[in-house]
Motif scaffolding. Structure first.
Motif, PDB file in Angstrom:
ATOM      1  N   ILE A   2       0.859  -1.187   0.000  1.00 36.02           N
ATOM      2  CA  ILE A   2       0.000   0.000   0.000  1.00 36.02           C
ATOM      3  C   ILE A   2       0.890   1.231   0.000  1.00 36.02           C
ATOM      4  O   ILE A   2       1.861   1.318   0.764  1.00 36.02           O
ATOM      5  CB  ILE A   2      -0.921   0.040   1.239  1.00 36.02           C
ATOM      6  N   SER A   3       0.552   2.202  -0.856  1.00 42.09           N
ATOM      7  CA  SER A   3       1.260   3.481  -0.858  1.00 42.09           C
ATOM      8  C   SER A   3       0.221   4.599  -0.778  1.00 42.09           C
ATOM      9  O   SER A   3      -0.945   4.400  -1.093  1.00 42.09           O
ATOM     10  CB  SER A   3       2.121   3.638  -2.108  1.00 42.09           C
ATOM     11  N   PHE A   4       0.677   5.762  -0.356  1.00 42.57           N
ATOM     12  CA  PHE A   4      -0.210   6.910  -0.173  1.00 42.57           C
ATOM     13  C   PHE A   4       0.319   8.103  -0.962  1.00 42.57           C
ATOM     14  O   PHE A   4       1.513   8.384  -0.944  1.00 42.57           O
ATOM     15  CB  PHE A   4      -0.304   7.278   1.313  1.00 42.57           C
ATOM     16  N   ASP A   5      -0.589   8.777  -1.651  1.00 44.85           N
ATOM     17  CA  ASP A   5      -0.291  10.011  -2.371  1.00 44.85           C
ATOM     18  C   ASP A   5      -1.330  11.023  -1.920  1.00 44.85           C
ATOM     19  O   ASP A   5      -2.393  11.148  -2.514  1.00 44.85           O
ATOM     20  CB  ASP A   5      -0.350   9.769  -3.877  1.00 44.85           C
ATOM     21  N   ILE A   6      -1.009  11.732  -0.844  1.00 45.53           N
ATOM     22  CA  ILE A   6      -1.976  12.598  -0.168  1.00 45.53           C
ATOM     23  C   ILE A   6      -1.641  14.058  -0.429  1.00 45.53           C
ATOM     24  O   ILE A   6      -0.473  14.440  -0.487  1.00 45.53           O
ATOM     25  CB  ILE A   6      -1.988  12.291   1.346  1.00 45.53           C
ATOM     26  N   TYR A   7      -2.698  14.870  -0.575  1.00 50.62           N
ATOM     27  CA  TYR A   7      -2.548  16.311  -0.780  1.00 50.62           C
ATOM     28  C   TYR A   7      -1.550  16.858   0.237  1.00 50.62           C
ATOM     29  O   TYR A   7      -1.644  16.578   1.436  1.00 50.62           O
ATOM     30  CB  TYR A   7      -3.917  16.984  -0.633  1.00 50.62           C
ATOM     31  N   ASN A   8      -0.583  17.631  -0.226  1.00 48.60           N
ATOM     32  CA  ASN A   8       0.570  18.015   0.600  1.00 48.60           C
ATOM     33  C   ASN A   8       0.246  18.885   1.812  1.00 48.60           C
ATOM     34  O   ASN A   8       1.044  18.956   2.731  1.00 48.60           O
ATOM     35  CB  ASN A   8       1.650  18.693  -0.259  1.00 48.60           C
ATOM     36  N   LYS A   9      -0.903  19.536   1.862  1.00 48.06           N
ATOM     37  CA  LYS A   9      -1.231  20.372   3.019  1.00 48.06           C
ATOM     38  C   LYS A   9      -2.057  19.638   4.079  1.00 48.06           C
ATOM     39  O   LYS A   9      -2.324  20.185   5.131  1.00 48.06           O
ATOM     40  CB  LYS A   9      -1.964  21.634   2.572  1.00 48.06           C
ATOM     41  N   ASP A  10      -2.458  18.404   3.775  1.00 42.91           N
ATOM     42  CA  ASP A  10      -3.189  17.601   4.756  1.00 42.91           C
ATOM     43  C   ASP A  10      -2.208  16.986   5.744  1.00 42.91           C
ATOM     44  O   ASP A  10      -1.111  16.581   5.374  1.00 42.91           O
ATOM     45  CB  ASP A  10      -3.978  16.476   4.078  1.00 42.91           C
ATOM     46  N   GLN A  11      -2.615  16.914   7.002  1.00 41.69           N
ATOM     47  CA  GLN A  11      -1.809  16.254   8.024  1.00 41.69           C
ATOM     48  C   GLN A  11      -2.194  14.777   8.043  1.00 41.69           C
ATOM     49  O   GLN A  11      -3.371  14.447   7.988  1.00 41.69           O
ATOM     50  CB  GLN A  11      -2.089  16.865   9.392  1.00 41.69           C
ATOM     51  N   VAL A  12      -1.197  13.901   8.108  1.00 41.34           N
ATOM     52  CA  VAL A  12      -1.456  12.464   8.082  1.00 41.34           C
ATOM     53  C   VAL A  12      -0.744  11.790   9.245  1.00 41.34           C
ATOM     54  O   VAL A  12       0.393  12.123   9.568  1.00 41.34           O
ATOM     55  CB  VAL A  12      -0.972  11.831   6.763  1.00 41.34           C
ATOM     56  N   GLU A  13      -1.438  10.849   9.845  1.00 47.66           N
ATOM     57  CA  GLU A  13      -0.866  10.053  10.921  1.00 47.66           C
ATOM     58  C   GLU A  13      -1.210   8.592  10.644  1.00 47.66           C
ATOM     59  O   GLU A  13      -2.346   8.275  10.305  1.00 47.66           O
ATOM     60  CB  GLU A  13      -1.471  10.505  12.256  1.00 47.66           C
ATOM     61  N   TYR A  14      -0.239   7.714  10.782  1.00 48.15           N
ATOM     62  CA  TYR A  14      -0.433   6.283  10.546  1.00 48.15           C
ATOM     63  C   TYR A  14      -0.390   5.555  11.880  1.00 48.15           C
ATOM     64  O   TYR A  14       0.517   5.779  12.680  1.00 48.15           O
ATOM     65  CB  TYR A  14       0.654   5.736   9.621  1.00 48.15           C
ATOM     66  N   ARG A  15      -1.356   4.675  12.097  1.00 46.74           N
ATOM     67  CA  ARG A  15      -1.417   3.866  13.317  1.00 46.74           C
ATOM     68  C   ARG A  15      -1.740   2.427  12.935  1.00 46.74           C
ATOM     69  O   ARG A  15      -2.337   2.180  11.895  1.00 46.74           O
ATOM     70  CB  ARG A  15      -2.513   4.372  14.257  1.00 46.74           C
ATOM     71  N   THR A  16      -1.353   1.496  13.783  1.00 48.92           N
ATOM     72  CA  THR A  16      -1.732   0.102  13.540  1.00 48.92           C
ATOM     73  C   THR A  16      -2.946  -0.232  14.396  1.00 48.92           C
ATOM     74  O   THR A  16      -3.188   0.392  15.430  1.00 48.92           O
ATOM     75  CB  THR A  16      -0.585  -0.865  13.892  1.00 48.92           C
ATOM     76  N   TRP A  17      -3.694  -1.215  13.921  1.00 52.43           N
ATOM     77  CA  TRP A  17      -4.843  -1.679  14.680  1.00 52.43           C
ATOM     78  C   TRP A  17      -5.100  -3.141  14.325  1.00 52.43           C
ATOM     79  O   TRP A  17      -4.608  -3.628  13.300  1.00 52.43           O
ATOM     80  CB  TRP A  17      -6.049  -0.775  14.452  1.00 52.43           C
ATOM     81  N   PRO A  18      -5.848  -3.868  15.149  1.00 52.21           N
ATOM     82  CA  PRO A  18      -6.019  -5.307  14.940  1.00 52.21           C
ATOM     83  C   PRO A  18      -7.046  -5.673  13.871  1.00 52.21           C
ATOM     84  O   PRO A  18      -7.296  -6.852  13.642  1.00 52.21           O
ATOM     85  CB  PRO A  18      -6.466  -5.810  16.317  1.00 52.21           C
TER      86      PRO A  18
END
Length: 139
Positions: free
Chosen positions: A37-53
């Motif tokens: 999986i890859s992400f191409d997100i609008y550059n002014k959006d804040q992004v946080e990645y977390r794991t979950w079950p």
């Protein structure tokens, strides 16, 4: 005198409870047949990645726009301005911002300010392999 006091109290109450429009929405994406999986997100959006079950990828998007009426935010939500769109090719998935050329929002007092926070909940069997890139570790 009582009338003016009541009017002032009402005016204070209206301005106290007036808030900038905000919304939170969730989207799940099935990743059963995906190994990368890859992400191409609008550059002014804040992004946080977390794991979950969970087995699916969960995207939580919080949007707040300052200096606009609620109907402006509703309009942009209907236009998918803040949506991450999955693009699958074989066992690879890219999640791409639907609107990557966002125009400035006109607000009630000049330009409005958008605050977009995206939290991506990745299944536990994916591990980070780079900036915004994840691969499946088990299978």
């Amino acid at each position: 005198m009582k009338f003016f006091f009541t009017l002032a109290l009402l005016g204070w109450a209206v301005t106290s409870f007036a808030q900038d429009p905000a919304d939170i929405f969730h989207k799940t994406v099935d990743v059963d047949r995906v190994n990368a999986i890859s992400f191409d997100i609008y550059n002014k959006d804040q992004v946080e990645y977390r794991t979950w079950p969970g087995d699916d990828l969960l995207i939580e998007t919080s949007v707040e726009i300052k200096n606009v009426q609620q109907d402006i935010l509703d309009f942009y939500m209907k236009q998918n301005r803040y949506v991450l769109e999955p693009q699958v090719s074989g066992d690879q998935m890219a999640l791409v911002s639907y609107d990557k050329t966002r125009r400035t929002v006109k607000g009630t007092e000049g330009s409005a300010f958008e605050d977009v926070m995206i939290v991506v909940y990745m299944p536990e069997d994916f591990a980070a392999t780079g900036d915004g890139r994840y691969t499946r570790t088990s299978r």
